[in-house]
Design a protein around this motif. Structure first.
Motif, PDB file in Angstrom:
ATOM      1  N   GLU A  29     -34.077 -25.687  16.135  1.00 48.11           N
ATOM      2  CA  GLU A  29     -35.031 -24.985  15.270  1.00 48.11           C
ATOM      3  C   GLU A  29     -35.572 -23.738  15.969  1.00 48.11           C
ATOM      4  OE1 GLU A  29     -39.406 -25.748  13.167  1.00 48.11           O
ATOM      5  OE2 GLU A  29     -38.334 -27.419  14.089  1.00 48.11           O
ATOM      6  N   ALA A  30     -35.854 -23.868  17.273  1.00 46.03           N
ATOM      7  CA  ALA A  30     -36.391 -22.739  18.024  1.00 46.03           C
ATOM      8  C   ALA A  30     -35.382 -21.594  18.107  1.00 46.03           C
ATOM      9  CB  ALA A  30     -36.794 -23.192  19.429  1.00 46.03           C
ATOM     10  N   LYS A  31     -34.117 -21.920  18.280  1.00 43.54           N
ATOM     11  CA  LYS A  31     -33.075 -20.884  18.330  1.00 43.54           C
ATOM     12  C   LYS A  31     -33.002 -20.129  17.000  1.00 43.54           C
ATOM     13  CE  LYS A  31     -30.084 -23.117  21.773  1.00 43.54           C
ATOM     14  NZ  LYS A  31     -28.808 -23.831  22.013  1.00 43.54           N
ATOM     15  N   GLU A  32     -33.113 -20.854  15.896  1.00 42.80           N
ATOM     16  CA  GLU A  32     -33.074 -20.213  14.584  1.00 42.80           C
ATOM     17  C   GLU A  32     -34.263 -19.276  14.377  1.00 42.80           C
ATOM     18  OE1 GLU A  32     -32.768 -23.405  11.746  1.00 42.80           O
ATOM     19  OE2 GLU A  32     -30.571 -23.233  11.704  1.00 42.80           O
ATOM     20  N   LYS A  33     -35.358 -19.541  15.094  1.00 48.59           N
ATOM     21  CA  LYS A  33     -36.550 -18.699  14.966  1.00 48.59           C
ATOM     22  C   LYS A  33     -36.615 -17.637  16.066  1.00 48.59           C
ATOM     23  CE  LYS A  33     -39.349 -22.161  12.601  1.00 48.59           C
ATOM     24  NZ  LYS A  33     -40.586 -22.989  12.603  1.00 48.59           N
ATOM     25  N   ASN A  34     -35.507 -17.472  16.807  1.00 49.30           N
ATOM     26  CA  ASN A  34     -35.419 -16.459  17.878  1.00 49.30           C
ATOM     27  C   ASN A  34     -36.493 -16.648  18.952  1.00 49.30           C
ATOM     28  OD1 ASN A  34     -33.192 -15.039  16.691  1.00 49.30           O
ATOM     29  ND2 ASN A  34     -34.639 -14.129  15.220  1.00 49.30           N
ATOM     30  N   ILE A  35     -36.723 -17.889  19.294  1.00 51.78           N
ATOM     31  CA  ILE A  35     -37.673 -18.200  20.352  1.00 51.78           C
ATOM     32  C   ILE A  35     -37.029 -17.923  21.710  1.00 51.78           C
ATOM     33  CG2 ILE A  35     -38.934 -20.097  21.454  1.00 51.78           C
ATOM     34  CD1 ILE A  35     -40.206 -19.168  18.851  1.00 51.78           C
ATOM     35  N   ASP A  36     -37.817 -17.323  22.606  1.00 55.54           N
ATOM     36  CA  ASP A  36     -37.318 -17.040  23.956  1.00 55.54           C
ATOM     37  C   ASP A  36     -37.468 -18.245  24.893  1.00 55.54           C
ATOM     38  OD1 ASP A  36     -36.798 -14.193  23.478  1.00 55.54           O
ATOM     39  OD2 ASP A  36     -38.982 -14.024  23.328  1.00 55.54           O
ATOM     40  N   LEU A  37     -38.560 -18.973  24.726  1.00 51.35           N
ATOM     41  CA  LEU A  37     -38.887 -20.078  25.627  1.00 51.35           C
ATOM     42  C   LEU A  37     -39.468 -21.227  24.821  1.00 51.35           C
ATOM     43  CD1 LEU A  37     -39.648 -21.449  28.393  1.00 51.35           C
ATOM     44  CD2 LEU A  37     -41.751 -20.051  28.332  1.00 51.35           C
ATOM     45  N   GLN A  68     -29.342 -33.725  31.410  1.00 53.38           N
ATOM     46  CA  GLN A  68     -28.224 -32.781  31.422  1.00 53.38           C
ATOM     47  C   GLN A  68     -27.918 -32.258  30.015  1.00 53.38           C
ATOM     48  OE1 GLN A  68     -26.462 -31.257  33.807  1.00 53.38           O
ATOM     49  NE2 GLN A  68     -27.862 -32.192  35.302  1.00 53.38           N
ATOM     50  N   GLN A  69     -28.124 -33.097  29.011  1.00 54.83           N
ATOM     51  CA  GLN A  69     -27.905 -32.642  27.645  1.00 54.83           C
ATOM     52  C   GLN A  69     -28.885 -31.530  27.265  1.00 54.83           C
ATOM     53  OE1 GLN A  69     -27.894 -36.715  25.644  1.00 54.83           O
ATOM     54  NE2 GLN A  69     -26.131 -35.773  24.655  1.00 54.83           N
ATOM     55  N   ILE A  70     -30.120 -31.664  27.710  1.00 49.52           N
ATOM     56  CA  ILE A  70     -31.109 -30.613  27.435  1.00 49.52           C
ATOM     57  C   ILE A  70     -30.752 -29.335  28.186  1.00 49.52           C
ATOM     58  CG2 ILE A  70     -33.546 -29.995  27.606  1.00 49.52           C
ATOM     59  CD1 ILE A  70     -32.918 -32.168  25.533  1.00 49.52           C
ATOM     60  N   ILE A  71     -30.317 -29.498  29.420  1.00 51.14           N
ATOM     61  CA  ILE A  71     -29.936 -28.326  30.221  1.00 51.14           C
ATOM     62  C   ILE A  71     -28.776 -27.581  29.557  1.00 51.14           C
ATOM     63  CG2 ILE A  71     -28.986 -27.593  32.447  1.00 51.14           C
ATOM     64  CD1 ILE A  71     -30.462 -30.088  33.655  1.00 51.14           C
ATOM     65  N   GLN A  72     -27.801 -28.315  29.054  1.00 49.05           N
ATOM     66  CA  GLN A  72     -26.643 -27.687  28.398  1.00 49.05           C
ATOM     67  C   GLN A  72     -27.045 -26.952  27.126  1.00 49.05           C
ATOM     68  OE1 GLN A  72     -23.827 -30.886  27.842  1.00 49.05           O
ATOM     69  NE2 GLN A  72     -23.720 -31.307  30.047  1.00 49.05           N
ATOM     70  N   ALA A  73     -28.141 -27.360  26.507  1.00 49.74           N
ATOM     71  CA  ALA A  73     -28.591 -26.711  25.264  1.00 49.74           C
ATOM     72  C   ALA A  73     -29.311 -25.394  25.533  1.00 49.74           C
ATOM     73  CB  ALA A  73     -29.508 -27.655  24.490  1.00 49.74           C
ATOM     74  N   SER A  74     -29.462 -25.022  26.812  1.00 47.86           N
ATOM     75  CA  SER A  74     -30.211 -23.814  27.160  1.00 47.86           C
ATOM     76  C   SER A  74     -29.321 -22.580  27.239  1.00 47.86           C
ATOM     77  CB  SER A  74     -30.924 -24.009  28.511  1.00 47.86           C
ATOM     78  OG  SER A  74     -29.969 -24.111  29.567  1.00 47.86           O
ATOM     79  N   ASP A  75     -28.265 -22.551  26.431  1.00 47.44           N
ATOM     80  CA  ASP A  75     -27.318 -21.438  26.533  1.00 47.44           C
ATOM     81  C   ASP A  75     -27.951 -20.092  26.215  1.00 47.44           C
ATOM     82  OD1 ASP A  75     -27.724 -22.296  23.978  1.00 47.44           O
ATOM     83  OD2 ASP A  75     -25.626 -22.241  23.365  1.00 47.44           O
ATOM     84  N   THR A  76     -28.823 -20.051  25.199  1.00 51.92           N
ATOM     85  CA  THR A  76     -29.429 -18.768  24.793  1.00 51.92           C
ATOM     86  C   THR A  76     -30.947 -18.818  24.798  1.00 51.92           C
ATOM     87  OG1 THR A  76     -29.340 -19.425  22.461  1.00 51.92           O
ATOM     88  CG2 THR A  76     -27.442 -18.204  23.350  1.00 51.92           C
ATOM     89  N   ILE A  77     -31.523 -19.839  25.394  1.00 54.74           N
ATOM     90  CA  ILE A  77     -32.971 -20.017  25.331  1.00 54.74           C
ATOM     91  C   ILE A  77     -33.441 -20.679  26.628  1.00 54.74           C
ATOM     92  CG2 ILE A  77     -32.736 -22.289  24.214  1.00 54.74           C
ATOM     93  CD1 ILE A  77     -35.272 -21.714  22.648  1.00 54.74           C
ATOM     94  N   ASN A 278     -46.469 -15.612  19.595  1.00 52.97           N
ATOM     95  CA  ASN A 278     -46.048 -14.395  20.296  1.00 52.97           C
ATOM     96  C   ASN A 278     -47.051 -14.113  21.406  1.00 52.97           C
ATOM     97  OD1 ASN A 278     -43.882 -13.960  18.542  1.00 52.97           O
ATOM     98  ND2 ASN A 278     -45.216 -12.968  17.056  1.00 52.97           N
ATOM     99  N   LEU A 279     -46.552 -14.008  22.612  1.00 50.17           N
ATOM    100  CA  LEU A 279     -47.439 -13.815  23.751  1.00 50.17           C
ATOM    101  C   LEU A 279     -47.055 -12.534  24.468  1.00 50.17           C
ATOM    102  CD1 LEU A 279     -49.762 -15.455  25.139  1.00 50.17           C
ATOM    103  CD2 LEU A 279     -48.046 -16.241  26.766  1.00 50.17           C
ATOM    104  N   ALA A 280     -47.978 -11.587  24.512  1.00 53.59           N
ATOM    105  CA  ALA A 280     -47.747 -10.322  25.216  1.00 53.59           C
ATOM    106  C   ALA A 280     -48.940 -10.063  26.115  1.00 53.59           C
ATOM    107  CB  ALA A 280     -47.560  -9.178  24.232  1.00 53.59           C
ATOM    108  N   LYS A 281     -48.680  -9.455  27.271  1.00 55.96           N
ATOM    109  CA  LYS A 281     -49.715  -9.307  28.285  1.00 55.96           C
ATOM    110  C   LYS A 281     -50.879  -8.467  27.800  1.00 55.96           C
ATOM    111  CE  LYS A 281     -50.052  -8.887  33.271  1.00 55.96           C
ATOM    112  NZ  LYS A 281     -49.304  -8.717  34.529  1.00 55.96           N
TER     113      LYS A 281
END
Length: 629
Positions: A29-37, A68-77, A278-281
């Motif tokens: 879901e986070a990837k679909e919403k273009n979440i960075d982290l 390890q499954q969670i780590i593998q899901a971190s391809d773009t996030i 959205n978090l900006a300094k």
């Protein structure tokens, strides 16, 4: 602009498979919403309260596999999450394999190395070893590792660096207790702020609900963010977990504190949700208003959630309750009907010759108001038969063939009534109905053992046993006014004198009831249990002598003189209840059903105790002599 998501979800203790599935769904879901982290709670894969399951090597390897499954899901996030970490080449002081409560950060299918540690994860620094927490039994702390590496603990604290949108973000990573460092010699957040230019802090937690704790956390964490001028992101899980004797709800309430201390994002209690921000300094997000938790509303929400989840966990869909016409059973009945629906609840009134028409009518009225199943099963015939059988059956001494008969005292007869209701009727009816039966005891009764072993203290769950009598009354009003929006619990049940109705000495129509004077004893007993520095008879007598007892324990002024006109009466009452609290009540609590925790100190594994018997200090004996003279 940095797009961050907090993954607040129900962590199922001991089920890394189900937790990983939920996390992967949220990552998608986070990837679909273009979440960075995306950030998940502490121990989000295994759960936190696992007892000695932590000693099972196969379980630890399973947690590593799911990690390890969670780590593998971190391809773009970027993914931050909590899990158990194992160093299979080293051992804890107990000779078992070394385990860490760890903070992992993954990106592009790999873990980010920690800049100051020999591992690819951060380690919890501060190990809580109070209340229900037992961290040092299982986990190796950062402080112990520092001792082993022969360096200051401060040298092992460093931020994790994320490369986001072409900019490096330094993140101060904390695990739960690391952010509550007032009583520790080490303050990880302050050290990170002092040594590094931190962009924001992340605190991943598995923090059980306690009445009033969220209000305090908001004050503490908002102050940390404001004083350091750095945003702080707090991520907590929902669900229930237990340590065998005590059940804890986890309310989530994940929160983002801006650099000015204002709350800018918030996860509703007990709700699974991906909280995006959205978090900006240099941005100034609009603050949101979070009202302080109201006591009775918070109790109702925690009880409702905890009971519902517990029933789901044990696959119980139907419940039987013994109802007496009194307040405790009425409140319990209303809670279960609200959760399960009226058709899945059976209320049973079990009168003896001591039960008044008043309470019998109130039981019937309650069941009618709730619209649930109702049955009346009188017990007097069986009780009389049991007493007759006990008294007429000869007891043979086989050494000399002499015979004698037992005498059933009035006190024993009271216990026979309570056991007949629970062990025979409620247990049998619950099995026939296809469910379980409840324990309706409140915390005052539990404190002094005002209950019968294998009788009214039995049941599959003691949902009210962490609530004082005054909280039960407040909950009755709340259920009528805010939940059912009508009078389901009769006002007469609220008004009537609390009574077990087990003898003529407890006749409610004559105003006779329990020996516990709840407006005073609620607060006296609470001082034994819930004060951080627990009160003893010495403290109570000192406060009594100095005329500040009511102020110290929090009860209404004037009650002590009203109930106990002389020092002798006061001391006799104090010793009566202290002897029970420290004596037989301990044995009863050990054998009690699981308790649903609400307060800052619940019975069970939270309030740890030994069967040592009552003790009075030298100073207490001296104070007692002074007052009596």
């Amino acid at each position: 602009m940095l797009n961050i998501a907090l993954g607040q979800f129900e962590v199922k203790s001991g089920r890394p498979d189900l937790n990983t599935q939920k996390m992967l769904s949220m990552i998608h879901e986070a990837k679909e919403k273009n979440i960075d982290l995306i950030i998940f709670p502490e121990m989000s894969i295994p759960g936190y309260l696992l007892g000695d399951t932590w000693e099972q090597s196969s379980f630890l390897k399973d947690c590593e596999y799911h990690g390890q499954q969670i780590i593998q899901a971190s391809d773009t996030i970027y993914i931050m999450f909590g899990n158990i970490a194992v160093d299979w080449a080293k051992f804890n002081n107990d000779g078992r394999v070394r385990k860490y409560n760890a903070f992992f950060t993954a990106y592009q299918g790999k873990l980010l190395p920690h800049p100051k540690l020999p591992y690819d994860f951060g380690i919890k620094a501060l190990m809580p070893n109070y209340r229900e927490f037992d961290d040092t039994r299982h986990f190796f702390s950062l402080q112990k590792l520092a001792t082993e590496l022969k360096c200051p603990t401060e040298d092992l604290l460093a931020p994790i660096e994320l490369n986001l949108n072409g900019k490096t973000q330094k993140v101060g990573t904390l695990i739960c207790e690391d952010g509550w460092s007032d009583d520790y010699q080490l303050a990880p957040l302050e050290i990170l702020h002092k040594k590094y230019d931190i962009d924001f802090f992340v605190n991943i937690s598995s923090s059980p609900y306690t009445l009033g704790k969220n209000n305090k956390r908001n004050r503490v964490f908002a102050k940390q963010a404001k004083e350091n001028k750095i945003p702080l992101l707090y991520v907590n899980n929902t669900g229930i977990q237990n340590n065998g004797k005590t059940i804890y709800t986890f309310d989530g309430s994940s929160t983002v504190y801006a650099a000015d201390g204002n709350i800018i994002a918030y996860g509703k209690p007990y709700e699974e949700k991906l909280i995006c921000i959205n978090l900006a300094k240099n941005s100034q997000p609009l603050p949101i208003s979070i009202q302080d938790e109201q006591e009775t509303a918070g109790i109702f929400e925690a009880l409702t959630y905890g009971i519902r989840k517990f029933l789901q966990n044990i696959h119980m869909e139907k419940v039987v309750l013994g109802i007496s016409g009194g307040i405790d059973s009425a409140v319990a009945a209303a809670l279960y009907v609200n959760i399960l629906g009226p058709k899945n609840v059976l209320l049973i009134n079990m009168p003896s010759i001591y039960n008044s028409n008043t309470t019998k009518d109130l039981s019937s009225k309650l069941a009618k108001n709730l619209g649930c199943n109702y049955a009346i099963l009188p017990i007097q015939e069986v009780v009389d038969y049991s007493i007759k059988q006990f008294e007429t059956t000869p007891v043979i001494n086989l050494a000399d063939s002499s015979a004698s008969n037992l005498h059933v005292s009035s006190f024993v007869a009271e216990n026979i009534q309570a056991r007949d209701r629970s062990a025979r009727i409620l247990a049998g009816m619950a099995a026939s109905f296809g469910g379980g039966f409840t324990c309706n005891a409140n915390k005052a009764e539990t404190t002094v053992g005002y209950s019968t072993l294998y009788g009214d203290q039995s049941g599959f769950l003691a949902a009210l046993a962490d609530l004082w009598k005054n909280q039960v009354y407040a909950l009755a009003y709340y259920l009528n006014q805010e939940v059912f929006h009508k009078e389901v619990i009769p006002q007469a049940t609220i008004d009537i004198v609390p009574s077990a109705e087990l003898s003529h000495n407890q006749a409610v129509d004559e105003g006779k009831g329990d020996p516990i004077k709840y407006p005073y004893h609620d607060y006296l007993f609470r001082s034994f249990v819930e004060r951080w520095k627990k009160a003893t008879p010495e403290d109570i007598l000192q406060w009594y002598k100095e005329n500040r007892l009511e102020a110290e324990i929090g009860c209404q002024a004037g009650l002590v003189k009203k109930y106990f006109p002389t020092p002798q009466e006061f001391i006799e009452d104090l010793e009566r209840w202290w002897n029970l609290y420290s004596g037989i009540a301990v044995a009863k609590r050990i054998q009690a059903p699981p308790i649903l925790a609400i307060s800052r100190r619940a019975y069970g594994f939270d309030h740890r105790e030994s069967q040592n018997g009552p003790y009075y200090t030298v100073k207490y004996k001296k104070l007692k002599q002074e007052l009596l003279n």
